[in-house]
Every structure is written in structure tokens, then in C-alpha cells.
Design an enzyme around this catalytic site. Structure first.
Site, PDB file in Angstrom:
ATOM      1  N   SER A   6      -1.411   3.426  -9.737  1.00 54.18           N
ATOM      2  CA  SER A   6      -1.722   4.782  -9.279  1.00 54.18           C
ATOM      3  C   SER A   6      -1.511   5.762 -10.522  1.00 54.18           C
ATOM      4  O   SER A   6      -0.304   5.641 -10.777  1.00 54.18           O
ATOM      5  CB  SER A   6      -1.350   5.269  -7.919  1.00 54.18           C
ATOM      6  N   GLN A   7      -2.317   6.399 -10.899  1.00 55.82           N
ATOM      7  CA  GLN A   7      -2.076   7.615 -11.864  1.00 55.82           C
ATOM      8  C   GLN A   7      -1.888   9.063 -11.037  1.00 55.82           C
ATOM      9  O   GLN A   7      -2.697   9.183 -10.102  1.00 55.82           O
ATOM     10  CB  GLN A   7      -3.224   7.961 -12.563  1.00 55.82           C
ATOM     11  N   HIS A  61       2.285   8.222   4.467  1.00 57.38           N
ATOM     12  CA  HIS A  61       0.998   8.230   3.777  1.00 57.38           C
ATOM     13  C   HIS A  61       0.120   8.012   4.403  1.00 57.38           C
ATOM     14  O   HIS A  61      -1.137   8.586   3.684  1.00 57.38           O
ATOM     15  CB  HIS A  61       0.997   6.896   2.948  1.00 57.38           C
ATOM     16  N   TYR A  87      -2.831   1.217   6.757  1.00 57.37           N
ATOM     17  CA  TYR A  87      -1.716   1.847   7.084  1.00 57.37           C
ATOM     18  C   TYR A  87      -1.327   1.336   8.752  1.00 57.37           C
ATOM     19  O   TYR A  87      -0.130   0.521   9.139  1.00 57.37           O
ATOM     20  CB  TYR A  87      -1.656   3.310   7.078  1.00 57.37           C
ATOM     21  N   SER A 126      -9.979   8.222  -5.645  1.00 61.23           N
ATOM     22  CA  SER A 126     -10.322   9.326  -4.803  1.00 61.23           C
ATOM     23  C   SER A 126     -11.818   9.165  -4.205  1.00 61.23           C
ATOM     24  O   SER A 126     -12.699   9.411  -5.349  1.00 61.23           O
ATOM     25  CB  SER A 126      -9.962  10.672  -5.217  1.00 61.23           C
ATOM     26  N   PRO A 143       5.513   6.967  -0.289  1.00 61.65           N
ATOM     27  CA  PRO A 143       5.444   7.315  -1.659  1.00 61.65           C
ATOM     28  C   PRO A 143       6.449   8.389  -1.763  1.00 61.65           C
ATOM     29  O   PRO A 143       6.829   9.135  -0.653  1.00 61.65           O
ATOM     30  CB  PRO A 143       4.293   7.528  -2.366  1.00 61.65           C
TER      31      PRO A 143
END
Length: 644
Positions: A551-552, A335, A96, A451, A109
Site C-alpha cells: 500500500s502507498q 481498520h 475484516y 480507493s 495498521p
């Protein structure tokens, strides 16, 4: 992407402790040779053979006994002993803070709420007041350490997860820098200050105090203040330039503009109020577009540009709650302080709060004398006007460039996949690989966030979904010859899903390769060593150019998450699997001749149907005598796993 729950039934409700990392292990440093072997396995089938041979030599040299790799590994292990999380700072800067791209679309997002049916302005302001009440309630849970601990679900379910990210939701600010941004955390003071949010309305910014004289404003007071703000924003002669547009620009350009802004004390005071606020509430004007899922996603990602609500934002703040007069509502998330899963938890709490606690506008006793909300003032020099014009132009180009397709695949959902004894996440990832292969005739390095909150200060690592096993499956699916029989295809699908699941487990247990390679690269830089050849090799550059970024983001409430691609010729693919459908949000850029979101989604739907047909016909692992709904609505009965 690995799914999780607040607290599964088998766990007693446990609250956040003062030390968020109580009992959580430190993130391990994977063995060097394991990472190097896995790196070669991940890249061998994605690059030309000659290039791979060169890379193999480079990797072997790096990993040789007594070589550079062993030295850097030793240094990483030392770093691990002296820090809570050895990769956290490296990762945050790389992912980032050092990224110079504009935040909207490229980084931030969004969560898109169901369309609201506001019949009047008072409806939308009532919704906003109710939402703010929920935000203050949620913040009090965080401050009081009263949030239930999250536990992992899916693979290796039941592990408690680090809760540190929640503390940053309302206290962080991303400060732009010339070369690198800074993630600023507000220090908590002994004496409680006045807490405030910033309300954006018609590109103007207003300070709304939500705690006055140690008392939280009730919903009726909040509604009154929002009404006042709405009236103040209508005063034409008081209207100021849309300064929020500057935050939508590239980070270096915004840092430069900010350094000019702060020369004036009025601007410094206004910036200070924004940087210290809890969050933003953006009261948007009607966009004039049809409120489809795709259009609402676009409006949430970039506000529709300068002629719509593009200037009614302040992108540096982690949480911006958008409430459109036309019912287009959601959240824009900066984010860097936290992952999407924290965004999901917060927004789901708010939607449940608003549904479960009736609006308290009538009964509540209000404060007798409410101080008026304050309009933030700006002094705009000619230089600032020039910056604003450039930012507006850049945003318009971004708006025109973004190609978005939000689609609800209704053929089946995770229920059917689970009946096949397959992981829904792994299954969808393989479907995305098949889709990409059909569209482009090759596979590419793919990013799926995993994660690592099982560890202290854990954020994410990458699941590399474009496995050799996935390639074998997608090639077989394209082979129409009679030789590629059904039984071989299903076997290859199973192998691909198992490979995906195994890599997922590696990633969530801290054993994937991306964070490790990043750590080795960054510690060499920190020690001012010459860049190891491993990281100047073209294969490494290819390996971190994620043409497919996925991404889920599963939700319980009716909403969906989406984001833009991370490279100019790439796709962003976010998905939300439900019992009987899957929501896909696919993004790309129009100025890339290689990509098309519509074509990708159309191909994906075809691939999902083919995979279902294959499972119904050949999957002997599925439950015997299981009746399964097919795409055409008919039912196919499988007995004892026999081929249909």
C-alpha cells in the site's frame, strides 16, 4: 493507495453535505466476460501450465451462455439496484469481520509519529492534553459537517470522494463474535450525552469526561485530569489485571472471553464505557529499547508484549492514540470502519493543530470543580484469569514472530521518477516485483489497495501488480547476456509501468476483478447454491493468498504507516514516497523459512538503484538536457535523450 488531496487549487472549498453521497455515482458491476478474461490474464503466468489449462476450462464453463456465471451476474445487477453499494457488506465481512486472526499486526495498521523529546512526565501529559484538544476539535468538524470534501489526485484527479468513512472515526466499535464480528455504530441521540475518552495507563482504564455540562474541557483541565489518572494508576493495591490483553487475542477467543466477562454487572458497565468512548489515549511506560524507526513501528504494532505496553490497549476501538513516556508516539487503527487515507487525514490535522495552536495550559480559565476521573473495575473469575494467560502467551509469540524493517531509501524520491515521465506509484510497484523476483525467483499474487471512494460508500478494490508485463521486465533485468540490451529493458519497464497504470485506472473506476469475483461468490452463498467450481478451483485459492500485500500511504507531515503481513509466508510492504526519498516499512514473520524483511529491503535498495541507472542511461522519454543526481552524488547530463 491512489493519492488524493483535501481540495486541489482548482476546486473551491466545499464542505461535507448532510447527504455524504450527494451526486456520487453508484459502484458499477463490471461486465462478466471482462472480469473472467482479466482473471485468466492475471493468473496465467503465476501458476503451472497444466493447472492453468484446467482453470481455463472451469472459467469458460462458468462464463458460458445460460450458465451459472450469467445467472449470478444478473442477481448482482439486481442487488446493485436496491443497495447504495452492492459489494460493501460482502467486502466488509470478507476483509475484516469474518477474519478470525488477532487484530494487532495481522489487521490493525499504525501511524508512527516523529520521536518526541519529553524531558519529564509533565511534558508527555502536556502533549497528551494538547492532542486531546485537537481530537475534540477534529470531531467537532466531523459532527458539524464542516470537513472539506476530499478530491482524488494522481490518476483521474479532481473527482470528489465519498466522505462517509469520516463519520465512523469516533463512533464505531468492533464487537467480537464467535464466527463473525459486528461493526457497531453508536446512534446519535437528540440530547447530547457526556462525551468521554478512555485513558489507558499501566494496563488500567480510566474514564475521562471531555464534555461536562455541555462544556468542553479546556487544555488546562485535561492536563489536570491526566495528572490525576497518572497518580491513580500508581496505587499498587488498586491495580487490576490487564484486561486489555484479551482484545489482542484471536477474535473467536476474545468473543468467548467476553461472553464470560459480561456475566458480571461490574464488567458489563466497564465494557459499556469503553465501547461508547470517542477513542483511547494510551499513556505508555518507557519501553527500554532504542527509539529507532523500526523499534517504534514494532512498539506501535504490538506494544512490545506483556512485559511492556501490550496490555495498555483496547484493540476493538478504531482510534488509539499512543503517547509513550520515552517519546514513542503514534496511532493504532482498527481498520474495519475506514481506510488508511482517513487515518492520514485525521493524524495530519492533529499534528498541524499541535504545531499551529500553542498549548493553552496557562491562560485558560479552568472549571472550578472537576469530577475525578473514574477507574474502570473488573471482576476476574478463574476462567477470566485462564483466558488472560492464554492471550498473554499468544501476544508474546506474535511479538517474537514479527520481523520488521523500516528503511528510508535516500537515493532518490518521486521527483526523479516524475522527471522520467513515470507514475511514482507504478514505478515503486514494479520495483517491488523486481525485488520479490530477485529474492524468490518467481512472482506471486500481489495486493495493492486502490480507493473506490469515487462511488457511494466506496472502500477499496485490489490492483494486481504482478502483471505479465512486470514478469517480462524482471526477467530481462536478470539477464546479463549482451542480447538484453538497455533499450529493450527500458521498453519493458515502460510496458510494465503502463500495465500497472492501466490496472490502477480499472480499479479506481470500479472495473477491477477482486470485488466482482467476491460478489459472485457471496451471492451464490446467499442464494444457498452449490459453490461454483470457479471458487473451489485451486487457482482461485492461490489468487487470493496475497504473499505480497502493499500500500502507498503518502503523508505531508513527518510520519509513516506500517502493518503486518496478511499470510504466514508473506510480506507487508507499505511505502511513503517523498520528493527526495522513499520510506519503506517491510514486515514478515520469523517462523517462515521463506521470508526475511532485512534481505527484502537490502534487495529493494539495489533494485531501485538499478532502475535509476537504467533510466539515466536509456530513458529517451525524460526531459532533454536534464541533469539528474545519481546514487554516488555525481551528476549525469542527458542531452536530447541520448544514451549516457
Amino acid at each position: 493507495s491512489a493519492s488524493f488531496s483535501i481540495f486541489p487549487k482548482e476546486h473551491p472549498k466545499k464542505l461535507m453535505t448532510c447527504n455524504e453521497w450527494d451526486g456520487l455515482p453508484k459502484l458499477p458491476v463490471p461486465p462478466l466476460q471482462q472480469t473472467l478474461d482479466m482473471y485468466l490474464k492475471c493468473m496465467g503466468h503465476l501458476i503451472p501450465e497444466e493447472q492453468f489449462k484446467k482453470t481455463k476450462v472451469v472459467v469458460e464453463k462458468f462464463g458460458a451462455p445460460g450458465g451459472m456465471g450469467e445467472f449470478l451476474q444478473k442477481k448482482l445487477l439486481e442487488r446493485s439496484e436496491h443497495t447504495a453499494n452492492w459489494v460493501y457488506d460482502y467486502w466488509l465481512e470478507d476483509m475484516y469481520l469474518s477474519n478470525r486472526l488477532a487484530l494487532p499486526v495481522n489487521s490493525s495498521p499504525v501511524m508512527v509519529f516523529p520521536k518526541q523529546n519529553f524531558r519529564s512526565q509533565s511534558d508527555s501529559l502536556r502533549f497528551a492534553a494538547h492532542l486531546i484538544s485537537g481530537i475534540l476539535e477534529y470531531k467537532s468538524l466531523i459532527d458539524g459537517r464542516a470537513l472539506p470534501v476530499d478530491y482524488a489526485r494522481g490518476q483521474l484527479a479532481g473527482t470528489p470522494l465519498c466522505m462517509d468513512q469520516y463519520n465512523k472515526v469516533f463512533t464505531s466499535y468492533r464487537l467480537p463474535g464467535a464466527k463473525m464480528d459486528t461493526l457497531v455504530a453508536q446512534k446519535s441521540t437528540v440530547m447530547p450525552e457526556r462525551e468521554h475518552i478512555i485513558v489507558a495507563c499501566k494496563n488500567q482504564f480510566f474514564v475521562l469526561d471531555v464534555v461536562i455540562n455541555f462544556r468542553r474541557l479546556n487544555e488546562k483541565d485535561l492536563y489536570t485530569q491526566l495528572e490525576r489518572i497518572k497518580k491513580m494508576s500508581d496505587i499498587e493495591e488498586e491495580r487490576l489485571p490487564p484486561i486489555g490483553l484479551l482484545t489482542s487475542d484471536g477474535r473467536t477467543q476474545w468473543a468467548e472471553a467476553r461472553s464470560v466477562l459480561i456475566k458480571d454487572s461490574t464488567n458489563r458497565d466497564s465494557l459499556d464505557m469503553i465501547e461508547r468512548c470517542l477513542c483511547l489515549v494510551c499513556l505508555d511506560e518507557p519501553s527500554g529499547t532504542e527509539q529507532t524507526d523500526t523499534n517504534r513501528a514494532l512498539l506501535m504494532l504490538h506494544g512490545g508484549g506483556t512485559d511492556k505496553n501490550g496490555g495498555n490497549r483496547w484493540y476493538d476501538k478504531p482510534m488509539q492514540f499512543v503517547i509513550g513516556a520515552d517519546g514513542c508516539c503514534g496511532v493504532v487503527c482498527e481498520h474495519s470502519p475506514f481506510e488508511g487515507i482517513v487515518l492520514v487525514q485525521c493524524t495530519e490535522y492533529l499534528l498541524r493543530y499541535m504545531r499551529g495552536s500553542p498549548s493553552k495550559l496557562v491562560r485558560a480559565a479552568s472549571m472550578s470543580e472537576l469530577p475525578a476521573p473514574r477507574r474502570l473495575r473488573w471482576k476476574c473469575s478463574p476462567d477470566i484469569q485462564t483466558f488472560l494467560m492464554a492471550s498473554a502467551d499468544k501476544l508474546q509469540r506474535l511479538v517474537k514472530n514479527l520481523d520488521m524493517n523500516v528503511s528510508k531509501f535516500t537515493g532518490y524520491g518521486k521527483e526523479f521518477i516524475k522527471k522520467q515521465k513515470m507514475s511514482p506509484d507504478a514505478y515503486v510497484q514494479v520495483a517491488l516485483q523486481l525485488t520479490f523476483y530477485r529474492c524468490h525467483g518467481r512472482l506471486v499474487p500481489t495486493y495493492e489497495s486502490a480507493s473506490i471512494r469515487r462511488f457511494q460508500e466506496g472502500r477499496v478494490d485490489n490492483i494486481r501488480s504482478s502483471t505479465p508485463e512486470a514478469l517480462a521486465f524482471v526477467k530481462a533485468m536478470g539477464n546479463s547476456s549482451k542480447i538484453t540490451v538497455c533499450s529493450l529493458k527500458i521498453e519493458l519497464l515502460w510496458t510494465a509501468i503502463k500495465a500497472q497504470t492501466n490496472y490502477t485506472i480499472l480499479a479506481i473506476t470500479g472495473m477491477a476483478i477482486d470485488n466482482h469475483l467476491l460478489g459472485l461468490r457471496e451471492i451464490a452463498k446467499e442464494l444457498k447454491l452449490e459453490k461454483p467450481e470457479l471458487f473451489s478451483d485451486t487457482t482461485y485459492a492461490t489468487s487470493i493468498h496475497f504473499i505480497l500485500s502493499t500500500s502507498q500511504v503518502p503523508t505531508i507531515e513527518e510520519m509513516f504507516c506500517c502493518y503486518g503481513p496478511v499470510v504466514p509466508n508473506g510480506y507487508g510492504a507499505c511505502y511513503n514516497p517523498q520528493m527526495d526519498h522513499i520510506i519503506f516499512c517491510v514486515s514478515s514473520f520469523r517462523d517462515s523459512a521463506e521470508t526475511s524483511s532485512d534481505l527484502f529491503v537490502k534487495t529493494l535498495e539495489g533494485c531501485l538503484k538499478e532502475m535509476q541507472d537504467l533510466c539515466i542511461k536509456c530513458n529517451t522519454e525524460a526531459k532533454p538536457a536534464d541533469s539528474t543526481k545519481r546514487m554516488d552524488g555525481t551528476t549525469k547530463v542527458m542531452k536530447n535523450g541520448s544514451k549516457a
